[in-house]
Design a protein around this motif. Structure first.
Motif, PDB file in Angstrom:
ATOM      1  N   PHE A   1      45.107  73.768  64.654  1.00 13.50           N
ATOM      2  CA  PHE A   1      46.044  73.826  65.771  1.00 13.50           C
ATOM      3  C   PHE A   1      47.184  72.827  65.601  1.00 13.50           C
ATOM      4  N   ASP A   2      46.934  71.694  64.947  1.00 11.29           N
ATOM      5  CA  ASP A   2      48.025  70.778  64.620  1.00 11.29           C
ATOM      6  C   ASP A   2      49.079  71.500  63.781  1.00 11.29           C
ATOM      7  N   ASP A   3      48.610  72.309  62.827  1.00  9.67           N
ATOM      8  CA  ASP A   3      49.542  73.061  61.980  1.00  9.67           C
ATOM      9  C   ASP A   3      50.392  74.032  62.788  1.00  9.67           C
ATOM     10  N   ARG A   4      49.883  74.435  63.957  1.00  9.11           N
ATOM     11  CA  ARG A   4      50.629  75.350  64.830  1.00  9.11           C
ATOM     12  C   ARG A   4      51.390  74.603  65.923  1.00  9.11           C
ATOM     13  N   GLY A   5      51.379  73.281  65.865  1.00  7.31           N
ATOM     14  CA  GLY A   5      52.106  72.496  66.847  1.00  7.31           C
ATOM     15  C   GLY A   5      51.402  72.350  68.171  1.00  7.31           C
ATOM     16  N   VAL A   6      50.090  72.552  68.193  1.00  7.12           N
ATOM     17  CA  VAL A   6      49.301  72.457  69.419  1.00  7.12           C
ATOM     18  C   VAL A   6      48.305  71.312  69.276  1.00  7.12           C
ATOM     19  N   GLU A   7      48.325  70.372  70.215  1.00  7.59           N
ATOM     20  CA  GLU A   7      47.420  69.232  70.164  1.00  7.59           C
ATOM     21  C   GLU A   7      46.070  69.603  70.780  1.00  7.59           C
ATOM     22  N   VAL A   8      44.993  69.273  70.082  1.00  4.33           N
ATOM     23  CA  VAL A   8      43.641  69.414  70.630  1.00  4.33           C
ATOM     24  C   VAL A   8      43.233  68.045  71.186  1.00  4.33           C
ATOM     25  N   VAL A   9      42.989  67.991  72.488  1.00  5.32           N
ATOM     26  CA  VAL A   9      42.628  66.754  73.171  1.00  5.32           C
ATOM     27  C   VAL A   9      41.123  66.780  73.428  1.00  5.32           C
ATOM     28  N   HIS A  10      40.434  65.809  72.880  1.00  3.22           N
ATOM     29  CA  HIS A  10      38.974  65.765  72.961  1.00  3.22           C
ATOM     30  C   HIS A  10      38.544  64.911  74.152  1.00  3.22           C
ATOM     31  N   GLY A  11      37.702  65.463  75.007  1.00  2.00           N
ATOM     32  CA  GLY A  11      37.214  64.736  76.165  1.00  2.00           C
ATOM     33  C   GLY A  11      35.701  64.733  76.241  1.00  2.00           C
ATOM     34  N   TRP A  12      35.175  63.831  77.067  1.00  2.00           N
ATOM     35  CA  TRP A  12      33.721  63.737  77.285  1.00  2.00           C
ATOM     36  C   TRP A  12      33.456  63.657  78.784  1.00  2.00           C
ATOM     37  N   GLY A  13      32.367  64.246  79.194  1.00  2.00           N
ATOM     38  CA  GLY A  13      31.939  64.140  80.575  1.00  2.00           C
ATOM     39  C   GLY A  13      30.634  64.861  80.797  1.00  2.00           C
ATOM     40  N   MET A  14      30.172  64.877  82.022  1.00  2.00           N
ATOM     41  CA  MET A  14      28.928  65.541  82.373  1.00  2.00           C
ATOM     42  C   MET A  14      28.943  65.868  83.871  1.00  2.00           C
ATOM     43  N   THR A  15      27.990  66.665  84.274  1.00  2.00           N
ATOM     44  CA  THR A  15      27.915  67.042  85.683  1.00  2.00           C
ATOM     45  C   THR A  15      27.931  65.805  86.571  1.00  2.00           C
ATOM     46  N   GLU A  16      27.225  64.777  86.140  1.00  2.00           N
ATOM     47  CA  GLU A  16      27.090  63.565  86.947  1.00  2.00           C
ATOM     48  C   GLU A  16      28.389  62.766  87.058  1.00  2.00           C
ATOM     49  N   THR A  17      29.379  63.065  86.183  1.00  2.00           N
ATOM     50  CA  THR A  17      30.649  62.331  86.223  1.00  2.00           C
ATOM     51  C   THR A  17      31.792  63.212  86.696  1.00  2.00           C
ATOM     52  N   ALA A  18      31.508  64.325  87.289  1.00  2.00           N
ATOM     53  CA  ALA A  18      32.429  65.169  88.076  1.00  2.00           C
ATOM     54  C   ALA A  18      33.558  65.944  87.383  1.00  2.00           C
ATOM     55  N   PRO A  19      33.770  66.140  86.085  1.00  2.00           N
ATOM     56  CA  PRO A  19      32.932  65.670  84.991  1.00  2.00           C
ATOM     57  C   PRO A  19      33.616  64.709  84.012  1.00  2.00           C
ATOM     58  N   VAL A  20      34.962  64.573  84.006  1.00  2.00           N
ATOM     59  CA  VAL A  20      35.612  63.888  82.885  1.00  2.00           C
ATOM     60  C   VAL A  20      35.409  62.376  82.988  1.00  2.00           C
ATOM     61  N   GLY A  21      34.921  61.780  81.889  1.00  2.00           N
ATOM     62  CA  GLY A  21      34.684  60.344  81.850  1.00  2.00           C
ATOM     63  C   GLY A  21      35.454  59.632  80.762  1.00  2.00           C
ATOM     64  N   ALA A  22      35.856  60.360  79.719  1.00  2.00           N
ATOM     65  CA  ALA A  22      36.599  59.751  78.613  1.00  2.00           C
ATOM     66  C   ALA A  22      37.487  60.812  77.975  1.00  2.00           C
ATOM     67  N   VAL A  23      38.620  60.379  77.461  1.00  2.00           N
ATOM     68  CA  VAL A  23      39.548  61.261  76.769  1.00  2.00           C
ATOM     69  C   VAL A  23      40.081  60.519  75.553  1.00  2.00           C
ATOM     70  N   SER A  24      40.236  61.233  74.459  1.00  2.00           N
ATOM     71  CA  SER A  24      40.655  60.595  73.214  1.00  2.00           C
ATOM     72  C   SER A  24      42.155  60.743  73.004  1.00  2.00           C
ATOM     73  N   HIS A  25      42.880  59.681  73.326  1.00  2.00           N
ATOM     74  CA  HIS A  25      44.304  59.575  73.039  1.00  2.00           C
ATOM     75  C   HIS A  25      44.519  58.434  72.051  1.00  2.00           C
ATOM     76  N   CYS A  26      45.541  58.526  71.251  1.00  2.00           N
ATOM     77  CA  CYS A  26      45.853  57.450  70.307  1.00  2.00           C
ATOM     78  C   CYS A  26      46.522  56.297  71.045  1.00  2.00           C
ATOM     79  N   LYS A  27      45.977  55.101  70.867  1.00  2.00           N
ATOM     80  CA  LYS A  27      46.540  53.910  71.482  1.00  2.00           C
ATOM     81  C   LYS A  27      47.869  53.544  70.811  1.00  2.00           C
ATOM     82  N   PRO A  28      48.686  52.702  71.462  1.00  2.00           N
ATOM     83  CA  PRO A  28      50.007  52.378  70.901  1.00  2.00           C
ATOM     84  C   PRO A  28      49.982  51.875  69.463  1.00  2.00           C
ATOM     85  N   GLU A  29      48.955  51.103  69.110  1.00  2.00           N
ATOM     86  CA  GLU A  29      48.911  50.563  67.752  1.00  2.00           C
ATOM     87  C   GLU A  29      48.673  51.632  66.690  1.00  2.00           C
TER      88      GLU A  29
END
Length: 543
Positions: A308-336
């Motif tokens: 999908f990067d080759d097609r210009g589309v970003e895949v954003v990876h997230g984590w969560g569960m029913t108990e966290t309503a659900p999203v608890g973490a998302v993988s973005h690149c930090k400034p560094e």
């Protein structure tokens, strides 16, 4: 002084006032439905009035057994706006599980798609469904339902679009969702207005899913599964256009909607997007509007992100569960990492990511001591925060909670930059000779081969090592030996030799849970007896 109550209701009223002409589009069994936010608010009001006149009030539970469409989206606001809880039932759950959760939830009214009437009838038991007073049917007639049933158009006809909603507090109920029950009985999580308000505000931010009024959002993740990852609430709060793909969309349906409606943000499990990639190899498509795909439920194979990067589309990876309503973490690149090379950025994007603002986390060993953030030491992830539950509905489960902390059951590492990486579910980690093997990591390496459609790795009994990995693979390739050799090379490039599965089983399809994940309980049950062969490299003896 505190501010006014944190509830879902202002999200819809703001969208109707500030974005009255923005559209909601739904693919349904009978055609495409299209209407504006102004009309959406009107329809939500009529449904809320009808529910109130049917006896629904604060604290009641209204169940839905529906696909992703306009009527389901209306229930997402109509029910919570009354102070009732929207109980989304997964229609793919076993009938026994449906009976269990309806009985425990004591649902008062049930909204069901006509196409799912058979599943509902199969699950029906007069004792379990004793609380259900009425069924409202969407999308056609449903004959044979064991309830007083009415078509939704007739149900809402003549009702006031501007109901006198009750005053609500943040602690009033808003939703109820049950886990899939793959590791035991389904467990319910009841969401308050404040929990869903807080979750919505978090995923709107750039640290979350960065949703704005510029977006057109299409939730492919089912609306019966953890609030479609919160997207119907967040899209409305942002004033974004919304697209609902309807019942059982195939890759062609999804690509057509992306093209025709200018979808900028969509979300679903990796297997959905692997299917879309297969479709795109054979068909031309214009994905120029699509900016990002949110992936959760399982880690995306590396080749998915690259394709999908080759097609210009970003895949954003997230984590969560029913108990966290659900999203608890998302993988973005930090400034560094902004100027880092592609491979370095990709390494971070493949992880579950950074815990969202508003949440706290710890990673602990078996003794409860925090482990170092070195990217290698494993431990169980604990989280807490305003949208994380502290108990299961209708039961006590002290093992899952330590005061305000939720024990997630996820085995993770955390690197020096704070990126969480899920090694495995505690139940799925393979203990071989006293050492852990991540079934998920091995699966991802195997699925990086474009010849592999799906792969699941499970631990099976072994006479010497306790457990050894076995891989179940779906592929159209005929040369299985060449595929195994290639998988072995990739596994050994990243992990110890003894992480290589002892056996590969080639199957036509992999069993899935009701939430679309690999059914590893079922796969382990397929393997009778124990392995007694040797492997090329012995696992180290555990101390």
């Amino acid at each position: 002084m505190t501010g006014h109550a944190q509830t879902l209701r202002p999200f819809l009223s703001r969208a109707a006032q500030l974005y009255p002409d923005r559209e909601l589009v739904a693919r349904t069994a009978t055609g495409t439905v299209r209407y504006t936010y102004a009309e959406y608010a009107d329809r939500v009001g009529r449904l809320a009035s009808a529910l109130r006149d049917a006896g629904i009030g604060r604290g009641d539970h209204v169940a839905t057994m529906c696909w992703n469409h306009d009527r389901h989206a209306e229930a997402y606001y109509a029910v919570p706006n009354l102070g009732a809880a929207l109980h989304t039932i997964n229609p793919l759950l076993p009938a026994d599980d449906v009976r269990t959760i309806v009985a425990e939830a004591a649902d008062k009214l049930l909204v069901v798609d006509a196409s799912l009437a058979g599943a509902l009838t199969e699950a029906y038991d007069p004792d379990a469904f004793e609380s259900v007073e009425q069924a409202v049917v969407v999308g056609g007639e449903a004959s044979g339902l064991p309830f007083d049933a009415v078509d939704i158009d007739a149900f809402v006809a003549g009702h006031d679009p501007d109901p006198d909603y009750p005053e609500l507090a943040g602690d009033d109920p808003a939703g109820l969702c049950y886990s899939s029950g793959t590791t035991g009985d389904p467990k319910g999580v009841r969401y308050t207005q404040r929990m869903l308000w807080s979750h919505t505000m978090a995923i709107l931010t750039p640290a979350g899913l960065d949703i704005s009024h510029h977006d057109t959002v299409m939730p492919v993740v089912p609306m019966f599964h953890i609030n479609a990852w919160g997207l119907p609430y967040a899209a409305t709060a942002a004033g974004a256009a919304q697209v609902y793909p309807g019942p059982s969309p195939d890759p062609a349906d999804l690509v057509t909607l992306i093209e025709d409606e200018g979808v900028t943000l969509t979300a679903g499990v990796p297997t959905v997007w692997l299917g879309v990639l297969d479709y795109l190899q054979e068909h031309d498509a214009d994905l120029s509007a699509l900016d990002r795909i949110v992936v959760g439920g399982a880690a995306p194979p590396e080749r998915l992100i690259r394709a999908f990067d080759d097609r210009g589309v970003e895949v954003v990876h997230g984590w969560g569960m029913t108990e966290t309503a659900p999203v608890g973490a998302v993988s973005h690149c930090k400034p560094e990492l902004r100027d880092a090379d592609y491979e370095t950025q990709l390494e971070k994007r493949l992880k579950q990511g950074l815990i969202l603002p508003g949440l706290e986390f710890r990673v602990v060993d078996d003794d409860g001591d925090e482990v170092p953030h070195d990217g290698e030491t494993m431990g169980e992830l604990l989280v807490r925060g305003p949208w994380v539950t502290t108990s299961y509905y209708g039961r006590d489960d002290d093992e899952s909670f330590e005061g305000s902390w939720l024990r997630t059951g996820d085995v993770v590492t955390v690197d020096g930059s704070g990126y969480v990486e899920l090694v495995d579910r505690a139940a799925d980690v393979i203990n071989s000779g006293g050492e852990w093997i991540s079934s998920q990591a091995v699966e991802n390496v195997i699925m990086d081969d474009e010849r592999v459609r799906e792969a699941a790795v499970v631990g099976v009994p072994h006479d010497r090592w306790g457990e050894r990995p076995v891989a179940y693979v779906v592929t159209d390739a005929d040369d299985h030996e060449a595929l195994i050799d290639a998988a072995g090379e990739r596994v050994r490039e990243s992990y110890p030799d003894w992480w290589m599965p002892d056996r590969f089983e080639f199957v036509d399809r992999l069993p899935k849970t009701a939430t679309g994940k690999f059914d590893k309980v079922g796969l382990r049950a397929r393997f009778e007896g124990s392995l007694d062969g040797s492997v090329d490299a012995d696992p180290p003896d555990g101390d």
